[in-house]
Write a protein that holds these residues in place. Sequence first.
Motif, PDB file in Angstrom:
ATOM      1  N   MET A   5       0.820  -1.193   0.000  1.00 22.01           N
ATOM      2  CA  MET A   5       0.000   0.000   0.000  1.00 22.01           C
ATOM      3  C   MET A   5       0.864   1.256   0.000  1.00 22.01           C
ATOM      4  SD  MET A   5      -3.011   1.193   2.475  1.00 22.01           S
ATOM      5  CE  MET A   5      -3.013   2.847   3.081  1.00 22.01           C
ATOM      6  N   GLU A   6       1.935   1.256   0.770  1.00 20.38           N
ATOM      7  CA  GLU A   6       2.800   2.423   0.900  1.00 20.38           C
ATOM      8  C   GLU A   6       3.334   2.874  -0.460  1.00 20.38           C
ATOM      9  OE1 GLU A   6       6.982   3.074   2.992  1.00 20.38           O
ATOM     10  OE2 GLU A   6       5.382   2.541   4.389  1.00 20.38           O
ATOM     11  N   ASN A   7       3.776   1.925  -1.289  1.00 26.05           N
ATOM     12  CA  ASN A   7       4.295   2.270  -2.610  1.00 26.05           C
ATOM     13  C   ASN A   7       3.201   2.830  -3.514  1.00 26.05           C
ATOM     14  OD1 ASN A   7       6.932   1.631  -2.050  1.00 26.05           O
ATOM     15  ND2 ASN A   7       6.785  -0.440  -2.844  1.00 26.05           N
ATOM     16  N   ARG A   8       1.984   2.291  -3.416  1.00 27.16           N
ATOM     17  CA  ARG A   8       0.875   2.770  -4.242  1.00 27.16           C
ATOM     18  C   ARG A   8       0.536   4.216  -3.898  1.00 27.16           C
ATOM     19  NH1 ARG A   8      -4.158   3.606  -3.441  1.00 27.16           N
ATOM     20  NH2 ARG A   8      -4.303   2.477  -1.489  1.00 27.16           N
ATOM     21  N   VAL A   9       0.470   4.537  -2.633  1.00 23.86           N
ATOM     22  CA  VAL A   9       0.180   5.909  -2.201  1.00 23.86           C
ATOM     23  C   VAL A   9       1.301   6.840  -2.645  1.00 23.86           C
ATOM     24  CG1 VAL A   9      -0.099   7.425  -0.195  1.00 23.86           C
ATOM     25  CG2 VAL A   9      -1.300   5.239  -0.272  1.00 23.86           C
ATOM     26  N   GLY A  10       2.530   6.412  -2.448  1.00 21.58           N
ATOM     27  CA  GLY A  10       3.667   7.215  -2.894  1.00 21.58           C
ATOM     28  C   GLY A  10       3.617   7.471  -4.390  1.00 21.58           C
ATOM     29  N   GLN A  11       3.254   6.444  -5.166  1.00 21.92           N
ATOM     30  CA  GLN A  11       3.158   6.595  -6.616  1.00 21.92           C
ATOM     31  C   GLN A  11       2.035   7.555  -7.000  1.00 21.92           C
ATOM     32  OE1 GLN A  11       5.292   5.212  -9.036  1.00 21.92           O
ATOM     33  NE2 GLN A  11       4.243   6.796 -10.187  1.00 21.92           N
ATOM     34  N   GLU A  12       0.894   7.464  -6.320  1.00 24.28           N
ATOM     35  CA  GLU A  12      -0.223   8.381  -6.606  1.00 24.28           C
ATOM     36  C   GLU A  12       0.177   9.824  -6.332  1.00 24.28           C
ATOM     37  OE1 GLU A  12      -4.119   7.475  -5.062  1.00 24.28           O
ATOM     38  OE2 GLU A  12      -3.733   5.318  -5.263  1.00 24.28           O
ATOM     39  N   ILE A  13       0.860  10.041  -5.235  1.00 20.08           N
ATOM     40  CA  ILE A  13       1.317  11.395  -4.894  1.00 20.08           C
ATOM     41  C   ILE A  13       2.353  11.866  -5.905  1.00 20.08           C
ATOM     42  CG2 ILE A  13       2.565  12.778  -3.175  1.00 20.08           C
ATOM     43  CD1 ILE A  13       1.125  11.033  -1.021  1.00 20.08           C
ATOM     44  N   ALA A  14       3.292  10.997  -6.254  1.00 26.91           N
ATOM     45  CA  ALA A  14       4.320  11.361  -7.239  1.00 26.91           C
ATOM     46  C   ALA A  14       3.673  11.727  -8.578  1.00 26.91           C
ATOM     47  CB  ALA A  14       5.312  10.214  -7.418  1.00 26.91           C
ATOM     48  N   ASP A  15       2.672  10.975  -9.001  1.00 24.44           N
ATOM     49  CA  ASP A  15       1.987  11.274 -10.261  1.00 24.44           C
ATOM     50  C   ASP A  15       1.283  12.627 -10.202  1.00 24.44           C
ATOM     51  OD1 ASP A  15       2.856   8.836 -11.233  1.00 24.44           O
ATOM     52  OD2 ASP A  15       0.908   7.838 -11.009  1.00 24.44           O
ATOM     53  N   ALA A  16       0.596  12.885  -9.090  1.00 23.14           N
ATOM     54  CA  ALA A  16      -0.116  14.161  -8.940  1.00 23.14           C
ATOM     55  C   ALA A  16       0.881  15.324  -8.907  1.00 23.14           C
ATOM     56  CB  ALA A  16      -0.969  14.147  -7.671  1.00 23.14           C
ATOM     57  N   LEU A  17       1.980  15.149  -8.203  1.00 23.03           N
ATOM     58  CA  LEU A  17       2.994  16.205  -8.156  1.00 23.03           C
ATOM     59  C   LEU A  17       3.603  16.431  -9.535  1.00 23.03           C
ATOM     60  CD1 LEU A  17       4.848  15.458  -4.809  1.00 23.03           C
ATOM     61  CD2 LEU A  17       3.397  17.431  -5.335  1.00 23.03           C
ATOM     62  N   GLY A  18       3.755  15.373 -10.299  1.00 22.88           N
ATOM     63  CA  GLY A  18       4.265  15.512 -11.664  1.00 22.88           C
ATOM     64  C   GLY A  18       3.407  16.452 -12.482  1.00 22.88           C
ATOM     65  N   VAL A  19       2.090  16.347 -12.336  1.00 25.07           N
ATOM     66  CA  VAL A  19       1.174  17.238 -13.045  1.00 25.07           C
ATOM     67  C   VAL A  19       1.315  18.667 -12.527  1.00 25.07           C
ATOM     68  CG1 VAL A  19      -1.273  17.778 -13.440  1.00 25.07           C
ATOM     69  CG2 VAL A  19      -0.479  15.407 -13.596  1.00 25.07           C
ATOM     70  N   LEU A  20       1.350  18.830 -11.216  1.00 28.97           N
ATOM     71  CA  LEU A  20       1.442  20.167 -10.621  1.00 28.97           C
ATOM     72  C   LEU A  20       2.751  20.870 -10.957  1.00 28.97           C
ATOM     73  CD1 LEU A  20      -0.007  19.603  -7.041  1.00 28.97           C
ATOM     74  CD2 LEU A  20      -1.064  20.850  -8.936  1.00 28.97           C
ATOM     75  N   LEU A  21       3.825  20.124 -11.003  1.00 27.33           N
ATOM     76  CA  LEU A  21       5.143  20.726 -11.193  1.00 27.33           C
ATOM     77  C   LEU A  21       5.528  20.882 -12.666  1.00 27.33           C
ATOM     78  CD1 LEU A  21       7.066  18.854  -8.358  1.00 27.33           C
ATOM     79  CD2 LEU A  21       6.145  21.187  -8.312  1.00 27.33           C
ATOM     80  N   ARG A  22       4.748  20.320 -13.547  1.00 23.45           N
ATOM     81  CA  ARG A  22       5.052  20.422 -14.978  1.00 23.45           C
ATOM     82  C   ARG A  22       5.017  21.882 -15.409  1.00 23.45           C
ATOM     83  NH1 ARG A  22       1.677  16.175 -17.830  1.00 23.45           N
ATOM     84  NH2 ARG A  22       0.190  17.233 -16.521  1.00 23.45           N
ATOM     85  N   ARG A  23       5.989  22.278 -16.189  1.00 22.73           N
ATOM     86  CA  ARG A  23       6.087  23.664 -16.646  1.00 22.73           C
ATOM     87  C   ARG A  23       4.813  24.101 -17.373  1.00 22.73           C
ATOM     88  NH1 ARG A  23      10.511  27.129 -17.598  1.00 22.73           N
ATOM     89  NH2 ARG A  23      11.872  25.405 -17.069  1.00 22.73           N
ATOM     90  N   THR A  24       4.234  23.239 -18.188  1.00 24.69           N
ATOM     91  CA  THR A  24       3.036  23.623 -18.934  1.00 24.69           C
ATOM     92  C   THR A  24       1.853  23.883 -17.997  1.00 24.69           C
ATOM     93  OG1 THR A  24       2.500  21.283 -19.317  1.00 24.69           O
ATOM     94  CG2 THR A  24       3.677  22.440 -21.077  1.00 24.69           C
ATOM     95  N   THR A  25       1.761  23.135 -16.914  1.00 27.73           N
ATOM     96  CA  THR A  25       0.697  23.351 -15.929  1.00 27.73           C
ATOM     97  C   THR A  25       0.856  24.717 -15.281  1.00 27.73           C
ATOM     98  OG1 THR A  25       0.564  20.975 -15.480  1.00 27.73           O
ATOM     99  CG2 THR A  25      -0.389  22.449 -13.833  1.00 27.73           C
ATOM    100  N   ARG A  26       2.083  25.020 -14.865  1.00 30.68           N
ATOM    101  CA  ARG A  26       2.348  26.319 -14.222  1.00 30.68           C
ATOM    102  C   ARG A  26       2.114  27.462 -15.200  1.00 30.68           C
ATOM    103  NH1 ARG A  26       7.181  23.828 -12.963  1.00 30.68           N
ATOM    104  NH2 ARG A  26       8.311  25.490 -14.024  1.00 30.68           N
ATOM    105  N   THR A  27       2.591  27.311 -16.417  1.00 31.67           N
ATOM    106  CA  THR A  27       2.451  28.366 -17.422  1.00 31.67           C
ATOM    107  C   THR A  27       0.983  28.664 -17.689  1.00 31.67           C
ATOM    108  OG1 THR A  27       4.560  27.778 -18.415  1.00 31.67           O
ATOM    109  CG2 THR A  27       3.048  29.019 -19.795  1.00 31.67           C
TER     110      THR A  27
END
Length: 147
Positions: free
Chosen positions: A1-23
């Motif tokens: 479970m720990e890895n799944r939650v970490g992966q979900e958070i990492a995926d969501a952060l990937g979207v938030l931190l993407r330059r195109t999202t910020r722009t």
Amino acid sequence: MENRVGQEIADALGVLLRRTTRTKLHGRLTEGMGEALDELTYPVLSALARTGPRSAADLASEVGLDRSGVTRRASRLEAAGLVRREPDPADRRASLLVLTEEGERAVGELRERLVRHIARSLDSWPPEEAETFARQLRRFTAEGPFS
């Protein structure tokens, strides 16, 4: 479970931190605020508000640009009266970028727009879920991998 939650958070952060999202977000926030203030200059103005007066070289790492990129954007902001240059007391050869009163007002407006934008995006959430999310996000940024 720990890895799944970490992966979900990492995926969501990937979207938030993407330059195109910020722009895209910066473009929405700066809409109608004048020619000099757009998705390219927003990070420079915002970083100055967060950090206080800085040289273009010091600000570069804060906004993820090189010094010349910061200088170009700062020149646009300076021409619009949002930023001014002052001599750096620690280095006579350098200058500091400083927000003007008009720049501070613009930052205040941008922050209000951001708060309204976030609040609207949470309108469909039950209030207690939105409050829990805000509290947990604050905790994650304070205690998580960014600290």
